[in-house]
Design an enzyme around this catalytic site. Structure first.
Site, PDB file in Angstrom:
ATOM      1  CB  SER A 191      -8.268  -8.337 -20.273  1.00 33.53           C
ATOM      2  OG  SER A 191      -7.176  -9.151 -19.943  1.00 33.53           O
ATOM      3  N   GLY A 236     -14.182  -5.754 -17.428  1.00 23.34           N
ATOM      4  CA  GLY A 236     -14.009  -5.264 -18.779  1.00 23.34           C
ATOM      5  C   GLY A 236     -12.557  -5.087 -19.147  1.00 23.34           C
ATOM      6  N   GLY A 261      -9.901 -14.400 -23.466  1.00 21.48           N
ATOM      7  CA  GLY A 261      -8.835 -13.448 -23.749  1.00 21.48           C
ATOM      8  C   GLY A 261      -8.360 -13.530 -25.182  1.00 21.48           C
ATOM      9  CG  ASP A 262      -6.926 -17.155 -26.452  1.00 24.86           C
ATOM     10  OD1 ASP A 262      -5.969 -16.551 -25.941  1.00 24.86           O
ATOM     11  OD2 ASP A 262      -7.221 -18.326 -26.155  1.00 24.86           O
TER      12      ASP A 262
END
Length: 318
Positions: free
Chosen positions: A222, A227, A253-254
């Site tokens: 990431s 992106g 992020g999760d």
């Protein structure tokens, strides 16, 4: 599927537009929610309709918010209760600057007796679950190679393993003989774990492909607002998100991990997996907490994700 969160947190998100350090600030709002990376992944996957079991170590004295979340989303609660209180993570959100500042406190220590109980729980889950997400930091009392040992054990049992961690725990996994099926570092975490500066996109791709030659199936790097790069042995794509008003970046992020796992469960090709994972991440930052927006809104976001297939002439051979 199951998620493991060894160091959960109660996330206290405070909105304080234009706040400044070293002075008194006024806040506009406060939101308290059950969190921790694996808990967030479980919450988001449950929103998508996936049957999820959540396990890990949870403070017994303030478990109520977690238990309420699990009941509301029909998540199977397999957490081992730990004496004491789960840590609090403070998030200061500045809507005016579109910035989030994190203050993470240490978690409860893990004793040998607790780890023995946890490992018995994991053995039981291994017999009935095929996909595992190991996510988040390690609390005091757990050695940095804990995830590495668990990855080897789960993969030897034929399970699909996704990992999202950082620091010494990520370094230990990436230097182990057995890698997870899915690894999702950001560019800074990957640089730190490999011990070298990855200053260009080509550096990141080369590093990801090295991990693939050593046994990973998918490496997702990431890059924040830029992106993410998703790399397999046969294909590489870059997914660029649409710009949306940011309420909070907590759980973004999760959400990407959850989207990639959901794509794996549905057998999606890599471009479609990138689109789903990015839409999950973007959808999450438009609200407080690790929750997906309605499907129609997710579909609209997914349609705006720019997914490009990068050069694959140098395909990997393993």
């Amino acid at each position: 599927m199951a998620t493991l969160t060894l160091n959960p947190a109660l996330d206290m998100t405070v909105r304080a537009d234009g706040w400044q350090p070293n002075t008194v600030n006024s806040g506009q709002d406060m939101h308290l929610s059950a969190g921790g990376k694996g808990v967030n992944v479980a919450s988001i996957l449950a929103d998508w309709g996936v049957t999820v079991t959540a396990t890990g170590l949870l403070g017994a004295e303030n478990a109520g918010s977690f238990e309420t979340l699990f009941r509301a989303k029909h998540i199977q609660d397999a957490f081992i209760r730990v004496p004491g209180s789960t840590r609090v993570g403070v998030k200061i959100v500045d809507h005016a600057k579109q910035e989030t500042t994190d203050i993470n406190l240490p978690g409860l220590g893990a004793t040998p007796e607790l780890l023995k109980a946890l490992e018995a729980q994991l053995d039981e889950l291994t017999a009935s679950h095929e996909v595992f997400v190991l996510a988040g930091s390690l609390p005091p009392g757990i050695e940095s190679n804990y995830y590495a040992r668990l990855v080897a054990k789960l993969r030897a049992a034929g399970k699909f393993v996704a990992l999202d961690t950082s620091g010494p725990a990520l370094t230990a996994v990436l230097n182990a003989d057995t890698l997870p099926n899915l690894v999702k570092p950001n560019n800074h975490e990957l640089s730190a774990a490999l011990g070298r500066e990855l200053s260009s996109e080509q550096d990141l791709l080369d590093a990801a492909r090295t991990l693939l030659t050593r046994g990973a199936d998918l490496v997702a790097v990431s890059q924040g607002e830029e992106g993410a790069l998703l790399v397999t042995r046969d294909e590489t794509v870059k997914a660029r998100p649409p710009r949306v008003p940011v309420v909070s970046t907590v759980g973004a992020g999760d959400a990407m991990v959850a989207g990639l796992v959901a794509a794996h469960l549905d057998g999606l090709p890599l471009p479609a997996a990138a689109r789903r994972a990015t839409s999950f991440s973007v959808g999450t930052i438009t609200r407080l907490g690790a929750h997906l927006p309605p499907r129609a809104e997710l579909d609209a976001i997914a349609a705006q994700v720019d997914v490009s297939v990068l050069k694959t002439s140098d395909r990997l051979t393993v």
